[in-house]
Scaffold this motif. Structure first.
Motif, PDB file in Angstrom:
ATOM      1  N   ALA B  51      45.929 -94.540 -11.539  1.00 41.87           N
ATOM      2  CA  ALA B  51      45.237 -95.754 -11.097  1.00 41.87           C
ATOM      3  C   ALA B  51      45.598 -96.945 -11.968  1.00 41.87           C
ATOM      4  O   ALA B  51      45.823 -96.813 -13.176  1.00 41.87           O
ATOM      5  CB  ALA B  51      43.730 -95.526 -11.119  1.00 41.87           C
ATOM      6  N   GLY B  52      45.675 -98.116 -11.329  1.00 38.56           N
ATOM      7  CA  GLY B  52      45.911 -99.368 -12.029  1.00 38.56           C
ATOM      8  C   GLY B  52      44.999-100.431 -11.458  1.00 38.56           C
ATOM      9  O   GLY B  52      44.158-100.148 -10.605  1.00 38.56           O
ATOM     10  N   LEU B  53      45.164-101.664 -11.943  1.00 36.50           N
ATOM     11  CA  LEU B  53      44.351-102.763 -11.436  1.00 36.50           C
ATOM     12  C   LEU B  53      45.158-103.594 -10.450  1.00 36.50           C
ATOM     13  O   LEU B  53      46.279-104.007 -10.752  1.00 36.50           O
ATOM     14  CB  LEU B  53      43.874-103.663 -12.589  1.00 36.50           C
ATOM     15  CG  LEU B  53      43.027-102.997 -13.674  1.00 36.50           C
ATOM     16  CD1 LEU B  53      42.501-104.058 -14.639  1.00 36.50           C
ATOM     17  CD2 LEU B  53      41.873-102.210 -13.064  1.00 36.50           C
ATOM     18  N   GLY B 121      48.793 -93.914 -19.429  1.00 31.14           N
ATOM     19  CA  GLY B 121      47.627 -93.050 -19.280  1.00 31.14           C
ATOM     20  C   GLY B 121      46.832 -93.344 -18.018  1.00 31.14           C
ATOM     21  O   GLY B 121      46.005 -92.542 -17.601  1.00 31.14           O
ATOM     22  N   GLY B 122      47.088 -94.513 -17.418  1.00 27.81           N
ATOM     23  CA  GLY B 122      46.364 -94.899 -16.208  1.00 27.81           C
ATOM     24  C   GLY B 122      44.955 -95.381 -16.527  1.00 27.81           C
ATOM     25  O   GLY B 122      44.460 -95.186 -17.633  1.00 27.81           O
ATOM     26  N   VAL B 123      44.335 -96.050 -15.556  1.00 24.45           N
ATOM     27  CA  VAL B 123      42.953 -96.486 -15.723  1.00 24.45           C
ATOM     28  C   VAL B 123      42.053 -95.305 -15.353  1.00 24.45           C
ATOM     29  O   VAL B 123      42.130 -94.766 -14.251  1.00 24.45           O
ATOM     30  CB  VAL B 123      42.636 -97.709 -14.825  1.00 24.45           C
ATOM     31  CG1 VAL B 123      41.154 -98.050 -14.878  1.00 24.45           C
ATOM     32  CG2 VAL B 123      43.478 -98.905 -15.259  1.00 24.45           C
ATOM     33  N   ASP B 124      41.227 -94.915 -16.318  1.00 24.28           N
ATOM     34  CA  ASP B 124      40.435 -93.695 -16.129  1.00 24.28           C
ATOM     35  C   ASP B 124      39.029 -94.027 -15.627  1.00 24.28           C
ATOM     36  O   ASP B 124      38.142 -94.347 -16.409  1.00 24.28           O
ATOM     37  CB  ASP B 124      40.367 -92.932 -17.458  1.00 24.28           C
ATOM     38  CG  ASP B 124      39.688 -91.579 -17.283  1.00 24.28           C
ATOM     39  OD1 ASP B 124      39.580 -91.115 -16.127  1.00 24.28           O
ATOM     40  OD2 ASP B 124      39.268 -91.001 -18.301  1.00 24.28           O
ATOM     41  N   VAL B 125      38.868 -93.957 -14.322  1.00 25.08           N
ATOM     42  CA  VAL B 125      37.532 -94.037 -13.726  1.00 25.08           C
ATOM     43  C   VAL B 125      37.311 -92.697 -13.032  1.00 25.08           C
ATOM     44  O   VAL B 125      38.277 -91.981 -12.771  1.00 25.08           O
ATOM     45  CB  VAL B 125      37.418 -95.215 -12.723  1.00 25.08           C
ATOM     46  CG1 VAL B 125      37.540 -96.552 -13.424  1.00 25.08           C
ATOM     47  CG2 VAL B 125      38.457 -95.087 -11.617  1.00 25.08           C
ATOM     48  N   PRO B 126      36.056 -92.329 -12.744  1.00 28.60           N
ATOM     49  CA  PRO B 126      35.827 -91.015 -12.134  1.00 28.60           C
ATOM     50  C   PRO B 126      36.492 -90.904 -10.761  1.00 28.60           C
ATOM     51  O   PRO B 126      36.515 -91.867 -10.000  1.00 28.60           O
ATOM     52  CB  PRO B 126      34.300 -90.950 -11.988  1.00 28.60           C
ATOM     53  CG  PRO B 126      33.761 -92.015 -12.878  1.00 28.60           C
ATOM     54  CD  PRO B 126      34.801 -93.061 -12.990  1.00 28.60           C
ATOM     55  N   GLU B 127      37.029 -89.745 -10.473  1.00 25.86           N
ATOM     56  CA  GLU B 127      37.565 -89.497  -9.135  1.00 25.86           C
ATOM     57  C   GLU B 127      36.412 -89.269  -8.169  1.00 25.86           C
ATOM     58  O   GLU B 127      35.470 -88.553  -8.485  1.00 25.86           O
ATOM     59  CB  GLU B 127      38.447 -88.242  -9.144  1.00 25.86           C
ATOM     60  CG  GLU B 127      39.876 -88.514  -9.515  1.00 25.86           C
ATOM     61  CD  GLU B 127      40.791 -87.330  -9.204  1.00 25.86           C
ATOM     62  OE1 GLU B 127      40.413 -86.496  -8.359  1.00 25.86           O
ATOM     63  OE2 GLU B 127      41.863 -87.251  -9.816  1.00 25.86           O
ATOM     64  N   VAL B 128      36.496 -89.907  -7.018  1.00 24.99           N
ATOM     65  CA  VAL B 128      35.527 -89.646  -5.950  1.00 24.99           C
ATOM     66  C   VAL B 128      36.323 -89.236  -4.723  1.00 24.99           C
ATOM     67  O   VAL B 128      37.231 -89.959  -4.316  1.00 24.99           O
ATOM     68  CB  VAL B 128      34.683 -90.908  -5.637  1.00 24.99           C
ATOM     69  CG1 VAL B 128      33.674 -90.617  -4.536  1.00 24.99           C
ATOM     70  CG2 VAL B 128      33.977 -91.409  -6.889  1.00 24.99           C
ATOM     71  N   LEU B 129      36.032 -88.097  -4.159  1.00 25.79           N
ATOM     72  CA  LEU B 129      36.778 -87.562  -3.016  1.00 25.79           C
ATOM     73  C   LEU B 129      38.280 -87.575  -3.300  1.00 25.79           C
ATOM     74  O   LEU B 129      39.089 -87.984  -2.475  1.00 25.79           O
ATOM     75  CB  LEU B 129      36.466 -88.349  -1.741  1.00 25.79           C
ATOM     76  CG  LEU B 129      35.017 -88.326  -1.237  1.00 25.79           C
ATOM     77  CD1 LEU B 129      34.865 -89.209  -0.004  1.00 25.79           C
ATOM     78  CD2 LEU B 129      34.581 -86.904  -0.909  1.00 25.79           C
TER      79      LEU B 129
END
Lengths: 159, 338
Positions: B51-53, B121-129
């Motif tokens: 994930a990125g912005l 490392g990517g942007v670490d937010v929780p995975e949802v589905l």
């Protein structure tokens, strides 16, 4: 059936790779890659590697110094890798280091495009760009003269 | 941690999106320019789909609380790290405390419509589905299910062995240069510049439009109106009409589908589109050209170029080839500079 020419090349490479590595030690080439259908060889320089083969033709050949050749008072920046020289980023219209630009050591003066990757041509010293020595878009070899810098600020004032 | 100093508007965390839940009515979301996300991730030594912005509005600024490898891909703009100009599509080292600014001094995008900030490392937010993408309509995924605001803190993910090994100081040839539209579209030199040509496959109801409309569809430089966003691009141009009015049931819709509401100019469904719709479909922008559409700003014009199934596959192959070459060369440069 494999192409006989390819087989010969690969066999030759396998027989001689150590010698090739030793030649490379005397250059600034840090990585060489050779590939053919179904095979690929990468030679990557490691710190502290000592040449192993005894008879290395061209061992004493000298490569141009990376930053200090050229007429007195000038520094010629040379290519550290073969590629297509670009005087600006492909998305930008302005030149990275036009003649007259003041640059600091480590500033990016130009780019060398190798396939999909862009490598920087960096200023080895502080100074003023005297000019680029190849045209943008030209294919240049390893060690090619790319950019001329007049080091320091004093030479910038002189006409 | 990455602190959002100036969020702009509608900046979201995005990866490739959640592909497996469309049958439950969950839209995919995901980066509009997936090629910019994927190539930038390879440059970072990340998995392709980290994930990125996605940054659609400038100015935008973040402060890094730790040392971090970063890159800005997608649309080019004025990029500065503590005031020092940076190249786009380039791997940089950001130090703890440094501020990265995109579009300072009121400068907008130099070209394109969305920049991507990617970190090692990517942007670490929780995975949802199964995805970290922000689902704006559903208000879930990404960072708290919403666009970022000033003061938000985002965590960089754990580095892979590839991202640990590689170092900074080199860049990529952007796809807009490596995969030029001139390969499939010869622009009329007298026509206005700034036309994005995208390849289109005729869709199910194509034959139901009258001949004049079909001609207009291919020959118009459609304007992307201001009513265009991640959900869809509403186009301005001539009205397209059908031979006879057609009633269609709602059916599955994917990003790229060009719908024609009755009497209206076309709408192109984008990443946040709902997964079903009922308007007649004139065509579909091929997946390999969705990134070009993503980078066509509101106010600019687009041209549809007809292609075939084989042509669409070939275009996908070219895009994959570009990523494969990047994937192959980046580790070599990373090792060189180490």
């Amino acid at each position: 059936m494999p192409d006989p020419k390819t087989v010969v090349n690969k066999d030759m490479l396998e027989a001689n790779w150590r010698q090739i590595a030793d030649w490379l030690v005397d250059t600034d080439i840090e990585l060489a890659e050779l590939s053919g259908p179904g095979w690929q060889v990468r030679l990557l320089r490691e710190a502290g590697y000592e040449p192993q083969s005894r008879n290395v033709p061209g061992r004493n050949a000298t490569w141009p110094d990376q930053s200090t050749s050229g007429s007195p008072g000038h520094v010629i920046v040379k290519g550290t890798v073969a590629g297509v020289f670009l005087d600006r980023h492909p998305l930008r219209t302005s030149q990275l280091a036009p003649a007259g630009a003041q640059v600091r050591q480590g500033d990016i003066l130009g780019l060398l495009q190798i396939g999909t990757v862009l490598a920087p041509v960096m200023a080895p010293v502080d100074g003023v760009v005297a000019g680029t020595l190849v045209s943008s878009g030209a294919m240049v070899g390893f060690g090619a003269d790319l950019v001329q810098i007049n080091p320091g600020e004093a030479s910038w004032k002189s006409t | 941690m990455i602190e959002i100093v100036s969020a702009g508007a509608l900046c979201t965390v995005q990866d490739f999106g959640r592909m497996a839940y469309r049958r439950y009515g969950v839209g995919t979301a995901g980066a509009m320019d997936q090629l910019a996300l994927a190539a930038g991730n390879l440059l970072m030594g990340n998995p392709l789909d980290a994930a990125g912005l996605e940054i659609p509005v400038l100015p935008f600024a973040v402060r890094f609380q730790d040392d971090l490898s970063i890159t800005v891909t997608g649309a080019d703009c004025r990029i500065e790290l503590d005031g020092k100009p940076l190249l786009p599509w380039w791997k940089h080292r950001a130090r703890a405390g440094q501020v990265l600014t995109l579009g300072s001094d009121g400068c907008g995008f130099a070209s394109g419509a969305r920049s991507y900030l990617l970190v090692a490392g990517g942007v670490d937010v929780p995975e949802v589905l199964g995805s970290r993408s922000t689902q704006l309509r559903g208000r879930f995924g990404g960072h708290q299910g919403r666009a970022l605001i000033n003061g938000d803190l985002l965590k960089a993910g754990v580095l892979t062995s590839a991202s640990k090994l590689s170092c900074e100081g080199y860049g990529l040839v952007p796809p807009v240069v490596a995969l030029p539209a001139s390969a499939y579209y010869q622009a009329n030199p007298t026509a206005t510049p700034q036309v994005t040509a995208v390849r289109v496959l005729p869709a199910a109801e194509y034959g139901a439009f009258d001949d004049v409309s079909i001609q207009l569809f291919w020959q118009t430089d459609w304007k992307i109106t201001a009513q265009s966003d991640r959900y869809g691009y509403r186009l301005a141009g001539p009205a397209l009409s059908m031979k006879t009015a057609l009633e269609t049931r709602s059916h599955g819709v994917v990003p790229g589908v060009i719908q024609v509401p009755p009497g209206g100019p076309p709408i192109i469904q984008m990443r946040d589109a709902q997964p079903s719709g009922g308007y007649p479909k004139m065509g579909t922008v091929i997946e390999a050209d969705l990134w070009r559409l993503a980078q066509a700003p509101a106010g600019s014009r687009i041209r549809f170029v007809e292609t075939t199934y084989t042509g669409a596959l070939e275009a996908s192959r070219c895009a994959s080839d570009y990523l494969r070459k990047v994937d192959h060369l980046v580790p070599l440069f990373g090792a060189l500079n180490a």
